[in-house]
Design a protein around this motif. Structure first.
Motif, PDB file in Angstrom:
ATOM      1  N   VAL A   1       0.812 -16.669  14.397  1.00 42.44           N
ATOM      2  CA  VAL A   1       1.518 -15.552  15.028  1.00 42.44           C
ATOM      3  C   VAL A   1       2.220 -14.772  13.925  1.00 42.44           C
ATOM      4  O   VAL A   1       2.698 -15.349  12.948  1.00 42.44           O
ATOM      5  N   HIS A   2       2.264 -13.474  14.083  1.00 46.76           N
ATOM      6  CA  HIS A   2       2.700 -12.609  12.979  1.00 46.76           C
ATOM      7  C   HIS A   2       4.187 -12.317  13.038  1.00 46.76           C
ATOM      8  O   HIS A   2       4.719 -11.908  14.077  1.00 46.76           O
ATOM      9  N   SER A   3       4.854 -12.533  11.916  1.00 49.37           N
ATOM     10  CA  SER A   3       6.246 -12.131  11.759  1.00 49.37           C
ATOM     11  C   SER A   3       6.276 -10.729  11.151  1.00 49.37           C
ATOM     12  O   SER A   3       5.620 -10.486  10.130  1.00 49.37           O
ATOM     13  N   PRO A   4       7.004  -9.796  11.753  1.00 53.65           N
ATOM     14  CA  PRO A   4       7.018  -8.414  11.231  1.00 53.65           C
ATOM     15  C   PRO A   4       7.417  -8.364   9.762  1.00 53.65           C
ATOM     16  O   PRO A   4       8.387  -8.990   9.342  1.00 53.65           O
ATOM     17  N   TYR A   5       6.636  -7.615   8.995  1.00 55.61           N
ATOM     18  CA  TYR A   5       6.920  -7.445   7.575  1.00 55.61           C
ATOM     19  C   TYR A   5       6.250  -6.148   7.130  1.00 55.61           C
ATOM     20  O   TYR A   5       5.111  -6.158   6.636  1.00 55.61           O
ATOM     21  N   PRO A   6       6.912  -5.008   7.319  1.00 56.82           N
ATOM     22  CA  PRO A   6       6.285  -3.700   7.076  1.00 56.82           C
ATOM     23  C   PRO A   6       5.689  -3.527   5.682  1.00 56.82           C
ATOM     24  O   PRO A   6       4.747  -2.742   5.513  1.00 56.82           O
ATOM     25  N   TYR A   7       6.214  -4.241   4.696  1.00 55.05           N
ATOM     26  CA  TYR A   7       5.723  -4.093   3.324  1.00 55.05           C
ATOM     27  C   TYR A   7       4.221  -4.375   3.227  1.00 55.05           C
ATOM     28  O   TYR A   7       3.532  -3.819   2.370  1.00 55.05           O
ATOM     29  N   LEU A   8       3.704  -5.246   4.115  1.00 56.82           N
ATOM     30  CA  LEU A   8       2.287  -5.612   4.064  1.00 56.82           C
ATOM     31  C   LEU A   8       1.477  -5.016   5.213  1.00 56.82           C
ATOM     32  O   LEU A   8       0.326  -5.401   5.414  1.00 56.82           O
ATOM     33  N   ASP A   9       2.049  -4.068   5.942  1.00 55.33           N
ATOM     34  CA  ASP A   9       1.317  -3.491   7.064  1.00 55.33           C
ATOM     35  C   ASP A   9       0.085  -2.719   6.635  1.00 55.33           C
ATOM     36  O   ASP A   9      -0.799  -2.453   7.448  1.00 55.33           O
ATOM     37  N   PHE A  10       0.002  -2.340   5.344  1.00 55.37           N
ATOM     38  CA  PHE A  10      -1.186  -1.637   4.866  1.00 55.37           C
ATOM     39  C   PHE A  10      -2.446  -2.481   5.036  1.00 55.37           C
ATOM     40  O   PHE A  10      -3.557  -1.958   5.100  1.00 55.37           O
ATOM     41  N   SER A  11      -2.287  -3.802   5.137  1.00 59.63           N
ATOM     42  CA  SER A  11      -3.444  -4.700   5.283  1.00 59.63           C
ATOM     43  C   SER A  11      -4.043  -4.652   6.676  1.00 59.63           C
ATOM     44  O   SER A  11      -5.213  -4.992   6.868  1.00 59.63           O
TER      45      SER A  11
ATOM     46  N   LEU B   1     -10.589  -2.057   9.512  1.00 55.52           N
ATOM     47  CA  LEU B   1     -11.182  -1.050  10.378  1.00 55.52           C
ATOM     48  C   LEU B   1     -10.207  -0.538  11.424  1.00 55.52           C
ATOM     49  O   LEU B   1     -10.452   0.494  12.054  1.00 55.52           O
ATOM     50  N   SER B   2      -9.076  -1.248  11.617  1.00 59.02           N
ATOM     51  CA  SER B   2      -8.081  -0.797  12.585  1.00 59.02           C
ATOM     52  C   SER B   2      -7.350   0.452  12.096  1.00 59.02           C
ATOM     53  O   SER B   2      -6.704   1.146  12.882  1.00 59.02           O
ATOM     54  N   HIS B   3      -7.448   0.749  10.804  1.00 58.18           N
ATOM     55  CA  HIS B   3      -6.819   1.944  10.238  1.00 58.18           C
ATOM     56  C   HIS B   3      -7.795   3.120  10.279  1.00 58.18           C
ATOM     57  O   HIS B   3      -9.013   2.948  10.230  1.00 58.18           O
ATOM     58  N   ASP B   4      -7.254   4.303  10.365  1.00 54.09           N
ATOM     59  CA  ASP B   4      -8.070   5.504  10.212  1.00 54.09           C
ATOM     60  C   ASP B   4      -8.322   5.726   8.723  1.00 54.09           C
ATOM     61  O   ASP B   4      -7.395   5.700   7.920  1.00 54.09           O
TER      62      ASP B   4
ATOM     63  N   GLU C   1       7.357   2.364  -8.672  1.00 52.42           N
ATOM     64  CA  GLU C   1       7.824   3.529  -7.919  1.00 52.42           C
ATOM     65  C   GLU C   1       7.697   3.326  -6.413  1.00 52.42           C
ATOM     66  O   GLU C   1       8.255   4.105  -5.630  1.00 52.42           O
ATOM     67  N   GLY C   2       6.938   2.303  -5.990  1.00 56.59           N
ATOM     68  CA  GLY C   2       6.880   1.942  -4.579  1.00 56.59           C
ATOM     69  C   GLY C   2       6.296   3.003  -3.665  1.00 56.59           C
ATOM     70  O   GLY C   2       6.821   3.250  -2.576  1.00 56.59           O
ATOM     71  N   ASP C   3       5.196   3.642  -4.078  1.00 56.15           N
ATOM     72  CA  ASP C   3       4.534   4.645  -3.244  1.00 56.15           C
ATOM     73  C   ASP C   3       3.600   3.924  -2.269  1.00 56.15           C
ATOM     74  O   ASP C   3       2.432   3.672  -2.563  1.00 56.15           O
ATOM     75  N   HIS C   4       4.117   3.598  -1.082  1.00 54.34           N
ATOM     76  CA  HIS C   4       3.363   2.770  -0.145  1.00 54.34           C
ATOM     77  C   HIS C   4       2.139   3.484   0.420  1.00 54.34           C
ATOM     78  O   HIS C   4       1.119   2.845   0.703  1.00 54.34           O
ATOM     79  N   SER C   5       2.217   4.793   0.606  1.00 52.25           N
ATOM     80  CA  SER C   5       1.048   5.521   1.118  1.00 52.25           C
ATOM     81  C   SER C   5      -0.084   5.483   0.101  1.00 52.25           C
ATOM     82  O   SER C   5      -1.260   5.362   0.461  1.00 52.25           O
ATOM     83  N   GLN C   6       0.255   5.581  -1.188  1.00 48.36           N
ATOM     84  CA  GLN C   6      -0.764   5.478  -2.227  1.00 48.36           C
ATOM     85  C   GLN C   6      -1.353   4.082  -2.274  1.00 48.36           C
ATOM     86  O   GLN C   6      -2.570   3.909  -2.418  1.00 48.36           O
ATOM     87  N   VAL C   7      -0.512   3.066  -2.137  1.00 48.06           N
ATOM     88  CA  VAL C   7      -0.988   1.682  -2.124  1.00 48.06           C
ATOM     89  C   VAL C   7      -2.005   1.487  -1.000  1.00 48.06           C
ATOM     90  O   VAL C   7      -3.079   0.907  -1.207  1.00 48.06           O
ATOM     91  N   GLN C   8      -1.680   1.979   0.190  1.00 50.88           N
ATOM     92  CA  GLN C   8      -2.594   1.826   1.319  1.00 50.88           C
ATOM     93  C   GLN C   8      -3.907   2.548   1.067  1.00 50.88           C
ATOM     94  O   GLN C   8      -4.991   2.006   1.335  1.00 50.88           O
ATOM     95  N   ASP C   9      -3.833   3.765   0.535  1.00 51.59           N
ATOM     96  CA  ASP C   9      -5.051   4.534   0.280  1.00 51.59           C
ATOM     97  C   ASP C   9      -5.944   3.836  -0.740  1.00 51.59           C
ATOM     98  O   ASP C   9      -7.161   3.720  -0.534  1.00 51.59           O
ATOM     99  N   ILE C  10      -5.368   3.348  -1.840  1.00 51.06           N
ATOM    100  CA  ILE C  10      -6.175   2.675  -2.863  1.00 51.06           C
ATOM    101  C   ILE C  10      -6.766   1.388  -2.318  1.00 51.06           C
ATOM    102  O   ILE C  10      -7.951   1.082  -2.536  1.00 51.06           O
ATOM    103  N   PHE C  11      -5.966   0.621  -1.592  1.00 53.02           N
ATOM    104  CA  PHE C  11      -6.455  -0.629  -1.010  1.00 53.02           C
ATOM    105  C   PHE C  11      -7.647  -0.351  -0.099  1.00 53.02           C
ATOM    106  O   PHE C  11      -8.658  -1.073  -0.136  1.00 53.02           O
ATOM    107  N   HIS C  12      -7.558   0.703   0.692  1.00 54.55           N
ATOM    108  CA  HIS C  12      -8.659   1.046   1.593  1.00 54.55           C
ATOM    109  C   HIS C  12      -9.879   1.537   0.827  1.00 54.55           C
ATOM    110  O   HIS C  12     -11.018   1.288   1.243  1.00 54.55           O
ATOM    111  N   GLN C  13      -9.669   2.225  -0.288  1.00 57.34           N
ATOM    112  CA  GLN C  13     -10.807   2.635  -1.111  1.00 57.34           C
ATOM    113  C   GLN C  13     -11.509   1.409  -1.697  1.00 57.34           C
ATOM    114  O   GLN C  13     -12.735   1.381  -1.795  1.00 57.34           O
TER     115      GLN C  13
END
Length: 332
Positions: A41-51, A153-156, A257-269
């Protein structure tokens, strides 16, 4: 009486590592749940929501509302036993099995405590290796693979262009690169000085060798390589590859610098590319687990080894690998 009271498992992540490092702790909880046939069961942790992992499992709050008398039990390891490279099969059994054998009169939530200076994890690659060696019955790696792919795949995201092979290559440098010559007791630290360690920095000739083999295989078939790295310590990478055909340099902001949107984009690439070339880095290594059957080129090391040969292509120290395994991609 033990009765039929269920046991759940979750992860409490309190470490100071970056995205890939902490994602290994979360993946470890998924693996341990499968090993002992428990519900994660998942404990909320927004830092890893990019996964996207949080989209695939019930949350702790739902379990608490379902079981008024839910009992929590923290499970941890000492600092001397911190399992960055993953706990052994015997160690994890000795840690979890006695808890499950204890009588319980209410539902139980095991909380894997990944605090500063310690890690309670089992890597997905470990269970792949254990299964191939006959040490465990269930093929947990293959059970988790479609779940992790569905997390992505749950992400756009923008799908790669059809009729064009996309290749993502991660060259790890950044602030860690300053530490490649750090010494302990007069010797270069193992974490930087050996190719089998998770922080080894391959020379640029390693990646150039991989690229040249793919180029020869392509024979005019349209493809593109995107190199991802941080701005810090990227000068040599830019100088080496800026004039290469079919190579695009993607220089990102530094991880601090903690750019989370960039982290998510690169991870998805990394995940969406037809071919992924990983470095000895937690960030790109963990991305390989979300790729389903798409091929990943890697050098085996302490935290990425023993993987299915149908999608993981190992290299030697110079970057040589069995490039013929990629031929089906270039003959569509």
């Amino acid at each position: 009486m033990k009765g039929n009271h269920p046991v759940y498992i979750t992860a409490r992540i309190r470490g100071k590592g970056n995205h890939g490092h902490q994602l290994k702790d979360l993946l470890g909880a998924l693996v341990i749940a499968r090993l002992f046939k428990l519900e994660y069961v998942h404990s909320p942790y927004p830092y890893l929501d990019f996964s996207g992992i949080q989209t695939q499992y019930r949350g702790v709050a739902e379990i608490r509302s379902q079981h008024v008398q839910l009992k929590r039990k923290k499970v941890s390891v000492g600092r001397k036993a911190r399992g960055w490279t993953g706990l052994s099969l015997n160690s994890i059994r000795q840690l979890i099995a006695p808890i499950l054998r204890q009588p319980r009169n209410k539902p139980l939530l095991l909380v894997l405590d990944n605090g500063p200076g310690r890690a309670l994890r089992v890597h997905p690659c470990q269970v792949s290796h254990w299964h191939s060696q006959g040490l465990i019955r269930d093929n947990i790696f293959e059970e988790l693979s479609p779940i992790l792919e569905s997390s992505f795949l749950s992400h756009d995201f923008q799908s790669p262009p059809q009729g064009h092979i996309t290749i993502a290559a991660h060259i790890n440098r950044g602030s860690d690169y300053h530490g490649k010559t750090l010494k302990a007791k007069g010797r270069v630290r193992k974490s930087f000085g050996e190719a089998g360690s998770p922080r080894y920095f391959f020379p640029l000739s390693y990646y150039e060798r991989i690229f040249s083999q793919i180029q020869r295989l392509a024979r005019g078939y349209p493809y593109g390589i995107k190199i991802y790295t941080e701005k810090l310590n990227s000068d040599a990478i830019v100088k080496k590859f800026k004039e290469h055909p079919n190579i695009q340099l993607c220089i990102g902001r530094n991880r601090e610098e903690g750019d989370h949107s960039q982290v998510q984009d690169i991870f998805h690439q990394f995940i969406a590319s037809d071919i992924l070339i990983v470095s000895n880095s937690s960030f790109s290594s963990t991305a390989s687990y979300f790729r389903g059957k798409r091929p990943t080129i890697y050098h085996p090391h302490d935290q990425l080894f023993g993987l299915p040969a149908d999608r993981y292509l190992p290299t030697d120290l110079e970057g040589n690998f069995n490039v013929e395994r990629l031929k089906p991609l270039f003959s569509i």
